[in-house]
Design an enzyme around this catalytic site. Structure first.
Site, short mmCIF file in Angstrom:
data_model
loop_
_atom_site.label_atom_id
_atom_site.label_comp_id
_atom_site.label_asym_id
_atom_site.label_seq_id
_atom_site.Cartn_x
_atom_site.Cartn_y
_atom_site.Cartn_z
N CYS A 186 9.68 -29.67 -27.68
CA CYS A 186 9.47 -28.28 -28.11
C CYS A 186 8.83 -28.19 -29.49
O CYS A 186 8.48 -27.10 -29.94
CB CYS A 186 10.79 -27.53 -28.11
SG CYS A 186 11.76 -27.84 -26.63
N HIS A 193 9.72 -18.67 -24.99
CA HIS A 193 9.62 -20.05 -25.48
C HIS A 193 8.82 -20.93 -24.51
O HIS A 193 9.38 -21.74 -23.78
CB HIS A 193 11.04 -20.60 -25.69
CG HIS A 193 11.11 -21.98 -26.26
ND1 HIS A 193 10.12 -22.53 -27.06
CD2 HIS A 193 12.08 -22.94 -26.16
CE1 HIS A 193 10.48 -23.76 -27.41
NE2 HIS A 193 11.64 -24.03 -26.88
#
Lengths: 130, 388
Positions: free
Chosen positions: B87, B336
């Site tokens: 991420c 996200h």
């Protein structure tokens, strides 16, 4: 995880076989062949853990990937082994509400899952209340 | 080293885009960024693309070349590099672009981030995301990503005075901000009841403590500060770029609920910028779960360990608070798309510093910070930006 990759890991998957640095005294599970503290000055030897320890932290998993969805809810925990190494594992209890930080546990040999409905069964370490 | 500035930004709307492909998304963001920078494609010297797991999500690797190709730049033989750090892929792609320009090796570089996560079902995306942790010794025994952050939350709540309601306040604030951000996946404000009555995912984290599965792309253009004024009247200076690593597995951390990589990257960034915490006007932190925002605020040094929950509940991190946190809505409300998030944070910081953030504008913002985490804290990128 693929079948060959799983079988190649037999010693550590089926037994708590890790390593120990004889210079600084740290224990590692899974095994490391380089001590993060002593690096090349360390002396790494094999070590079989006693399998007793206590829960550092935990959660109850309610949503999981396919491989583990049949087990939900299950308790996932970080367990600190008596020798000092920490590992992530499932804790088998009748009631998830009984689990607490500091709870003494011991390792057991358990079925972890299968590769699909009729695929190869994988086994490994879980913990139960000691 | 040369000073570096951001001269153009672009970002797609974040959401579940059944009708758009991976390529559509990054081309849209890339074109917006180079148009914003008043550039022609052939002026671009290099591209860095943050992407976590196209191999799992769309079964496509070799993303650097794919992006160069569909940006129409393959025949110019432009160097295009994929950067992967789970991420934190976007944050590191941005850092690589900045380093490349700072070193003098390139003049104009594009940093982009993209992820198309909804082409697979939830079970597969859960499994793909678990690969950001230790696959052999966490994922293999049943650790999911929410499960790992839930273990951080359990440890944290055992040691510090953080309540379940404090955690919910993080989500409520970020949805409030997201409702003021046209690109956000969730445009609705939520209440305490919304969070506390949502499905339990991994105790104590409920569905509304978790960032969603998202499709999206973002891109920014960086150039030497000395050239920046040729392209834009409002270049935003990169005051610091920092990165740090920690153990891949959560169980090997010195302290389960302190992300040492955040502490290190934050300290390095403040040292490089020559600034103090009180100089920061707003910060975009990595709130993949509500507990992650609590840890980030503390680990970056904005308050003492154990205080962030209370401060959030008191409005300290709200849009009109002392330190606005996640003005974009954060990962929680903005969405996200894992590889794109780090670039979207830079996008938000640039809009804020240009005064173009609309209803969520932080009045008089001069200096902003971004913080992007890979895995449960094994990689962290931190950046500080300032108006010129």
């Amino acid at each position: 995880m693929s079948v060959p990759r799983f079988w190649r890991k037999i010693p550590q998957r089926y037994n708590l076989e890790g390593t120990h640095c004889e210079v600084c005294g740290r224990y590692f599970f899974p095994p490391r062949n380089l001590c993060p503290d002593c690096r090349r000055d360390g002396k790494i030897v094999a070590h079989t853990f006693k399998g007793t320890g206590k829960i550092v932290t935990y959660s109850v998993i309610r949503t999981a990937s396919d491989q583990f969805s049949a087990l939900t809810p299950y308790v996932l925990a970080i367990v600190e082994l008596e020798e000092g190494a920490r590992m992530t594992a499932q804790v088998v209890v009748e009631n998830p509400e009984d689990v607490y930080i500091g709870m003494p546990v011991k390792s057991v040999f358990r079925r972890l899952g299968t590769d699909g409905e009729s695929g190869v069964i994988s086994y490994g370490t879980k913990f139960v209340p000691a | 080293m040369r000073d570096v500035a951001v001269i153009g930004v672009g970002c797609t709307n974040f959401g579940e885009w059944w009708d758009r492909s991976f390529r559509n998304l990054f081309v849209e963001a890339g074109v917006m960024a180079i148009e914003d920078a008043n550039l022609a494609g052939e002026q671009i010297d290099a591209m860095y693309v943050g992407n976590m797991s196209a191999g799992r999500f769309i079964e496509q690797e070799h993303i650097g070349a794919l992006i160069a190709d569909y940006s129409g730049l393959a025949t110019d033989n432009i160097p295009a590099t994929r950067v992967e750090a789970a991420c934190a892929s976007g944050g590191l792609a941005f850092r690589e672009a900045v380093i490349s320009v700072a070193s003098g090796m390139t003049n104009i570089a594009v940093a982009a981030g993209v992820e198309k996560m909804t082409d697979v079902d939830t079970s597969l995306s859960t499994d793909a995301l678990a690969a950001a942790a230790d696959r052999e010794w966490e994922g293999f025994v049943g650790a999911t990503f929410p499960g790992l952050y839930a273990m951080i939350a359990t440890d944290y709540m055992h040691r510090y005075p953080l309540t379940r309601e404090h955690l919910a306040q993080v989500a409520i604030k970020n949805h409030y901000n997201g409702a003021r951000n046209p690109i956000a996946q969730f445009q609705k404000e939520i209440t305490l009841d919304t969070v506390l009555n949502s499905t339990m995912v991994a105790d104590p984290l409920r569905l509304f403590d978790c960032s969603p599965i998202t499709d999206g792309a973002a891109a920014v253009v960086v150039a030497p500060l000395e050239m920046a004024k040729k392209f834009t009247d409002t270049p935003i200076k990169v005051l610091a770029t920092a990165q740090a690593s920690d153990t891949i597995a959560l169980h090997d951390r010195r302290d389960v609920s302190t992300l040492d990589a955040t502490v290190a990257a934050g300290n390095r960034a403040f040292k490089m910028a020559g600034l103090e915490r009180k100089d920061i006007d707003f910060v975009e932190v990595h709130d993949c779960f509500t507990i992650a925002e609590i840890c980030a605020i503390e680990d970056l040094g904005f308050c003492k360990k154990g205080e962030a929950g209370r401060l959030t509940a008191e409005g300290y991190t709200a849009l009109d608070g002392n330190l606005p946190v996640n003005t974009s809505g954060g990962l929680k409300a903005c969405g996200h798309p894992v590889g794109a998030t780090g670039i979207k944070q830079v996008y938000e910081a640039v809009l804020q510093l240009r005064g173009e953030a609309g209803k969520r504008q932080v009045a008089g913002a001069e200096i902003g910070m971004t913080h992007n985490v890979g895995g449960t804290g094994a990689t962290v990128a931190a950046h500080i930006f300032g108006r010129t």
